[in-house]
Design an enzyme around this catalytic site. Structure first.
Site, PDB file in Angstrom:
ATOM      1  N   GLY A   1       0.633  -1.443  -0.309  1.00  0.00           N
ATOM      2  CA  GLY A   1      -0.075  -0.107  -0.369  1.00  0.00           C
ATOM      3  C   GLY A   1       0.633   1.476   0.036  1.00  0.00           C
ATOM      4  O   GLY A   1       1.352   1.657  -1.590  1.00  0.00           O
ATOM      5  N   PRO A   2       1.648   1.539   1.257  1.00  0.00           N
ATOM      6  CA  PRO A   2       2.089   2.658   1.218  1.00  0.00           C
ATOM      7  C   PRO A   2       3.441   2.166   0.749  1.00  0.00           C
ATOM      8  O   PRO A   2       4.026   1.560   0.784  1.00  0.00           O
ATOM      9  CB  PRO A   2       2.290   3.215   2.554  1.00  0.00           C
ATOM     10  CG  PRO A   2       0.914   2.862   3.359  1.00  0.00           C
ATOM     11  CD  PRO A   2      -0.070   1.643   2.331  1.00  0.00           C
ATOM     12  N   LEU A   3       3.780   3.706  -0.310  1.00  0.00           N
ATOM     13  CA  LEU A   3       4.673   3.029  -1.658  1.00  0.00           C
ATOM     14  C   LEU A   3       5.637   2.660  -0.298  1.00  0.00           C
ATOM     15  O   LEU A   3       6.377   3.257   0.508  1.00  0.00           O
ATOM     16  CB  LEU A   3       5.230   4.202  -2.476  1.00  0.00           C
ATOM     17  CG  LEU A   3       3.873   4.661  -2.842  1.00  0.00           C
ATOM     18  CD1 LEU A   3       4.095   5.651  -3.776  1.00  0.00           C
ATOM     19  CD2 LEU A   3       3.913   3.099  -4.707  1.00  0.00           C
TER      20      LEU A   3
ATOM     21  N   ASP B   1       8.348   3.375 -10.535  1.00  0.00           N
ATOM     22  CA  ASP B   1       9.024   4.733 -10.038  1.00  0.00           C
ATOM     23  C   ASP B   1       8.575   5.206  -8.218  1.00  0.00           C
ATOM     24  O   ASP B   1       9.473   5.377  -7.963  1.00  0.00           O
ATOM     25  CB  ASP B   1       8.788   4.983 -11.188  1.00  0.00           C
ATOM     26  CG  ASP B   1       8.382   4.877 -12.710  1.00  0.00           C
ATOM     27  OD1 ASP B   1       9.567   5.062 -13.108  1.00  0.00           O
ATOM     28  OD2 ASP B   1       7.698   4.658 -13.012  1.00  0.00           O
TER      29      ASP B   1
ATOM     30  N   SER C   1      23.951   2.514  22.299  1.00  0.00           N
ATOM     31  CA  SER C   1      23.700   3.330  22.989  1.00  0.00           C
ATOM     32  C   SER C   1      22.561   2.263  23.302  1.00  0.00           C
ATOM     33  O   SER C   1      21.716   2.500  24.305  1.00  0.00           O
ATOM     34  CB  SER C   1      22.910   4.844  21.988  1.00  0.00           C
ATOM     35  OG  SER C   1      24.357   5.126  22.138  1.00  0.00           O
TER      36      SER C   1
ATOM     37  N   GLU D   1      16.577   3.879  10.155  1.00  0.00           N
ATOM     38  CA  GLU D   1      15.531   3.289  11.423  1.00  0.00           C
ATOM     39  C   GLU D   1      14.059   2.703  10.152  1.00  0.00           C
ATOM     40  O   GLU D   1      13.174   1.913  10.613  1.00  0.00           O
ATOM     41  CB  GLU D   1      15.080   5.014  11.581  1.00  0.00           C
ATOM     42  CG  GLU D   1      15.758   5.577  12.898  1.00  0.00           C
ATOM     43  CD  GLU D   1      16.466   6.231  12.083  1.00  0.00           C
ATOM     44  OE1 GLU D   1      16.639   6.613  10.728  1.00  0.00           O
ATOM     45  OE2 GLU D   1      17.524   6.548  12.397  1.00  0.00           O
TER      46      GLU D   1
ATOM     47  N   PHE E   1      13.334   9.172  17.344  1.00  0.00           N
ATOM     48  CA  PHE E   1      13.775   8.097  15.665  1.00  0.00           C
ATOM     49  C   PHE E   1      12.763   6.811  15.056  1.00  0.00           C
ATOM     50  O   PHE E   1      13.226   6.770  14.519  1.00  0.00           O
ATOM     51  CB  PHE E   1      15.169   7.857  15.464  1.00  0.00           C
ATOM     52  CG  PHE E   1      16.134   9.127  15.659  1.00  0.00           C
ATOM     53  CD1 PHE E   1      15.773  11.223  14.986  1.00  0.00           C
ATOM     54  CD2 PHE E   1      16.785   9.289  16.500  1.00  0.00           C
ATOM     55  CE1 PHE E   1      16.248  11.873  15.082  1.00  0.00           C
ATOM     56  CE2 PHE E   1      17.202  10.877  17.176  1.00  0.00           C
ATOM     57  CZ  PHE E   1      16.803  11.613  16.299  1.00  0.00           C
TER      58      PHE E   1
ATOM     59  N   ASP F   1      22.202  15.730  24.474  1.00  0.00           N
ATOM     60  CA  ASP F   1      21.527  15.592  22.722  1.00  0.00           C
ATOM     61  C   ASP F   1      20.563  16.776  22.143  1.00  0.00           C
ATOM     62  O   ASP F   1      20.468  16.880  21.006  1.00  0.00           O
ATOM     63  CB  ASP F   1      21.552  14.766  22.319  1.00  0.00           C
ATOM     64  CG  ASP F   1      22.596  13.438  22.283  1.00  0.00           C
ATOM     65  OD1 ASP F   1      24.192  14.395  21.365  1.00  0.00           O
ATOM     66  OD2 ASP F   1      22.284  12.945  21.986  1.00  0.00           O
TER      67      ASP F   1
ATOM     68  N   HIS G   1      16.112  15.575  19.449  1.00  0.00           N
ATOM     69  CA  HIS G   1      16.458  14.118  20.457  1.00  0.00           C
ATOM     70  C   HIS G   1      15.215  13.750  20.893  1.00  0.00           C
ATOM     71  O   HIS G   1      15.392  12.586  21.702  1.00  0.00           O
ATOM     72  CB  HIS G   1      18.105  13.976  20.146  1.00  0.00           C
ATOM     73  CG  HIS G   1      18.961  13.576  19.223  1.00  0.00           C
ATOM     74  ND1 HIS G   1      19.290  14.970  18.482  1.00  0.00           N
ATOM     75  CD2 HIS G   1      20.077  12.259  19.179  1.00  0.00           C
ATOM     76  CE1 HIS G   1      19.969  14.547  17.242  1.00  0.00           C
ATOM     77  NE2 HIS G   1      20.164  13.145  17.612  1.00  0.00           N
TER      78      HIS G   1
HETATM   79 CA   LIG Z   1       4.688   3.761 -12.528  1.00  0.00          CA
END
Ligand SMILES: [Ca+2]
Ligand SMILES: [Ca+2]
Lengths: 629, 629
Positions: free
Chosen positions: A65-67, A106, A334, A366, A392, A424, A428
């Protein structure tokens, strides 16, 4: 037996027409998808939603779904294959040998998450991954010329992939077949096959973006059907010879599966221990008694940061749960995610580890880590965990919500979880992250207050098949608290410090629970009787019997929430909220806590004000969780 | 005059040591950063936080920190330079000519957001962008060999960049200088200069990851100082000749600025209109009277989707606000972000537009779009907006939070904002997104209910200098509501439908407000007097005088929230919540709404239950926003 382990894995990309194609293929191949299901494409409660969902439709292996997610899941599936093969294959028993195929366009290639995972796939030399890139030169906005003119072949070569180009994907199907055969021969590199195609091939509108989202016109459909030798009058009709052709493929698949089952049966004879282990892992059952290794603490004993408590858990249980396959997005030291005896998951040629290794070096990727973990989980036999800073996890939000939607059993070890990370600074320090993750359905956000709560979080998260969890862990040291136990904490929330006839309740999580306890002690001296509730996981607490919930959140006195994040969302469990109004600050963590008033004395002062306000207002103070609906 | 427009732009990358270097350079060059500021590096309330913040420290142009953002901001700054130059430079007046320099490391290059933006920078042929890649072969986890073995040079060539390699960056400083001069000569490609360096050069630990996070030992520091000719006994000491050298650079800069100011003064003579416009835009003042063009609607008139209301706004105001520079992440036709007369921002050689064009084709790169918009905003003279589906703003979460932290004036046109997007299904339907964005400090999340509220959202968002806004817009048609006005809606919340002696209040946003109104009408027939509150922007409403807030949320009757998202967070404004308990569904939007009970009749039934519950409970129902603290 999971078909993922014995058949080809096919990962679809999200574009609608590929999704329809995918459903049609599943139907033709005999998956549980009828012609009626195909007819209710994109209708409420159908098995054929607008984008495929792995927990919803037979034969859908990952939710794309999400590209960018599909190809990234494919990298995870291919890595899982390499790992399971290295772990379970034996001489004469090439049990786990599947290729992973992905189709992409694409749009997929433009998404950063795909760049991250394809770079890593090249590094990992995932030879059984074959990606077919449908280069039709069209995206929703029109020609790819408007924004995507990079040299994809060269980029993938730079990643260390084996790349082939098929020039006429519209007509020369043999050249596609041959390229796949070539790709299968390459064992030390993932393969990209760039196939030049014409979007809407055969249509009057072929080669334009108007084919992307809009349906073809009726007369155009008639022409296409004629062109390819179909009866233009018939709709949702599959000629018998087509069914026969696909049925033969199904038969071939069933034969392959039967053969594989026979091999597995022999394996059971020759390698009974490994067989038992393999089948257990594929079923998704944890080894019996693993939880007995979970560390247990007494109050005040062995104080440590909760990231350290997490490391102690991992060190204690890793040997006993071989399906636990961890890693970090370049923050190993960490996140404290690597146990002493760990071997890195690496191609043997690097001499840095092996495919049987259980520790992934994800690099600073990530989002890619999240999407790869979804693939690892989807494959079966693996419970992946990944480390980064809590802040993150937001970079990976796209993959995290798909973990939850797809019911992948994935763990995030999210350390440095508040202003407590200190120096940080605000870039962060998460503020909005906890409520973001709490608001994702079927995702457990755990924020343990001490050692026992950390053990509880792992206990629950590892048993929560079908639900991903994020463990939010401190950089700074946290004391082991009086009355915190694993049994209490696995309920998601409990009364940590109880009194009768309370004037105030403070509800808190993680590193702020000790501050709530300190405030309660100070308040007691001033005659303000204060209960303290620890609420390490909202979602799990909400699943407890209402009766238990109302014991914890009983009516009578106001509830004040305390957390070093935004107060947004805490109104659910409290009448008054204390937290951060805006961003954190850079400095030693104790100074930062002081700056924002998150200290025992200040919270005691705030608590006193709250108690007095409600006393003055009069009337019963009703539990914040008592509702009409 | 903004120095961004006349001096070199330097974008730091987040790694600590580069950040310290950056602060030191600012100090030496005479920015407002004293030796005492340097001494309080990473201390609370200092000007030298652990990662640089643009709104906080003089000379910091963008807030980096999170990896991948710096180079991506640099792409935005370079694009801004190209756009402003094409718009304002005249013959004999090369006013806007600066280069943008970025320093980056392996970590930056691994992040997907950097891949997205560097691919686009190549497409856009941003010749004034020069990136120095500090190739020290080390990340936090150790050698880059463990996860990052791609061929960076080849990858950037594939993106269309001009790439050079400096082999001895430790000693051969001249070769770095020469490479920069070469890069400056290349006008039609961004430049990457890969500089081989040794991390911790000069230290006994040079070339190892231990130099990355941990401080050097005292004796090691002594040795390094000796090695480079400094007095090892002195700390925080700058020899006079160093100050003198940098002072000379400062003088050169001041001379350049004076020369530039003189050029600008001549420009004012020769091109008074353009000069007025340029200086207005740099000050960040909107053109006078622009808001008079905002569309205004009467109830029931010209009903449309709010994405369409948004398009009508853009079409109405774009000509009058030339600094409005928009785009979409490959969803132009869905987001409706491109006005009729728009020219694409493209390199002239593509013949697809020009650098003076105001419409960006971002490609399928949401995170990249977010980070580039931050750079465009930081440059000055531009107010960027970008379109995508609301669900995919999550892909860009890393950049969105930095917009807010850095006070960038950026707009997101986030369409298809709920289950109302229909057929695309749960993978595309936001559930947690609204509360996530509402929880980010200094970010305005607007969810307008109709045409006037959409105009109000643009009015407020465009005037909110220093605050980014997300406009959450529907795919489906929304009626223009009785009593909705721009004046009401710019307050963030107001009473849309008022009654005296109410038994219930329904508080709602966006596409669900009309459903709340329908429910209120049904309830009235049953004798349940119901007020309806429209709350398009929480953050803006919270900034109203408390007195106004309490007029809207007066005590007396219960508040029921209604939104087609998670109910998490709504407890702040309501006693009872109606929303989605889990994921959405794929289907025609009205069927999906029906499935989840978000219809007038069902909300009326729920509302009746709520009103009865509180009547039965007795006692005063107190406003949900009345608090002790
Ligand atoms: Ca295409
Ligand atoms: Ca490095």
């Amino acid at each position: 037996m999971s078909p993922n382990l014995c058949l080809l894995t096919v990962v679809p990309t999200p574009v609608r027409r590929r999704c329809a194609l995918h459903y049609i293929l599943l139907h033709l191949l005999g998956y549980k998808l009828s012609m009626d299901d195909l007819k209710s494409f994109r209708q409420v409660d159908s098995l054929t939603p607008g984008h495929p969902e792995s927990s919803h439709t037979d034969g859908i292996e990952v939710t794309t779904g999400p590209l960018g997610q599909g190809i990234s899941n494919a990298v995870g599936l291919a890595a899982a294959q390499a790992h399971m093969a290295a772990t379970f294959n034996k001489e004469g028993f090439d049990l786990i040998t599947n290729h992973t195929y992905a189709f992409l366009g694409d749009g997929c290639l433009q998404e950063g998450v795909a760049s991250e995972t394809c770079s890593l796939a090249g590094h990992l030399q995932l030879g059984n991954l074959i990606a077919l890139y449908d280069d039709n030169h069209i995206t929703i906005d029109g020609e790819t010329d408007v924004s995507f003119t990079e040299d994809v072949v060269k980029r993938f070569e730079a990643y260390g992939w084996h790349v082939q180009v098929v020039k006429d994907g519209d007509n020369n199907l043999e050249s596609i077949y041959n390229a796949i055969v070539e790709a299968q021969k390459v064992k030390d590199k993932p393969s990209l096959i760039k196939v030049h195609t014409t979007i809407g091939f055969g249509s009057a509108k072929q080669g334009t973006e108007s084919v992307h989202g809009s349906p073809l016109k009726a007369d155009d459909i008639v022409n296409i059907k004629k062109k390819f030798g179909f009866d233009p009058e018939q709709k949702f009709h599959v000629p018998d010879e087509v069914y026969a052709t696909y049925n033969a493929i199904g038969v071939r698949g069933a034969e392959a599966e039967a053969k594989w089952d026979a091999l597995l049966a022999q394996y059971a004879q020759k390698h009974p221990e490994e067989h038992k282990e393999l089948t257990r892992r594929i079923r998704g059952d944890l080894p019996e008694g693993w939880e007995k290794k979970l560390p247990v603490y007494k109050p005040g004993e062995k104080n440590a940061a909760s990231r350290k408590y997490s490391e102690i858990v991992l060190q204690a249980i890793s040997a006993g749960i071989p399906e636990l396959v961890g890693g970090s997005a370049d923050l190993t030291g960490s996140n404290l995610t690597r146990v002493k005896e760990a071997v890195d998951f690496q191609p043997p040629s690097t001499k840095l580890g092996s495919y049987a290794g259980r520790y992934f070096r994800y690099g600073v990727r990530e989002h890619g880590m999240g999407a790869i973990m979804n693939g690892l989980s989807a494959y079966g036999g693996i419970i992946p965990f990944g480390g980064t800073f809590l802040n993150f996890v937001s970079y990976a939000a796209g993959a995290v919500r798909l973990s939850a939607l797809s019911q992948h059993h994935v763990l995030w070890v999210a350390t440095h979880d508040s202003i407590g990370l200190g120096e940080d600074g605000p870039t962060h320090q998460p503020i909005e992250t906890a409520i973001h993750l709490r608001a994702i359905p079927n995702l457990h956000f755990w924020r343990p207050a001490d050692g026992n709560e950390t053990s509880a979080a792992y206990l629950f998260a590892l048993q929560a098949k079908g639900t991903p969890s994020v463990l939010s862990l401190s950089r700074q040291t946290l004391p082991n608290l009086e009355n915190s136990t694993i049994e209490h904490a696995v309920k998601g929330g409990y009364v940590l410090h109880d009194v009768e006839g309370e004037n105030l309740n403070i509800v808190s999580t993680g590193s702020e629970v000790q501050i709530a306890v300190a405030a309660a002690e100070l308040l007691a001296k001033e005659g303000v009787k204060t209960r303290v509730i620890s609420l390490p996981c909202w979602e799990v607490f909400d699943a407890q019997p209402k009766e238990y919930q109302l014991q914890v959140f009983r009516s009578g006195a106001p509830y004040l929430s305390l957390e070093a994040y935004t107060t947004v969302g805490w109104q659910k469990y409290s009448h008054e909220q204390y937290g951060l109004a805006a961003w954190g600050a850079s400095g030693p963590y104790d100074k930062v806590y002081e700056k924002f008033g998150i200290t025992g004395p200040n919270i005691a002062a705030v608590g006193k004000k709250v108690a007095e306000f409600y006393q003055k207002r009069g009337g019963e103070v009703i539990s914040p969780i008592l509702h009409a609906i």
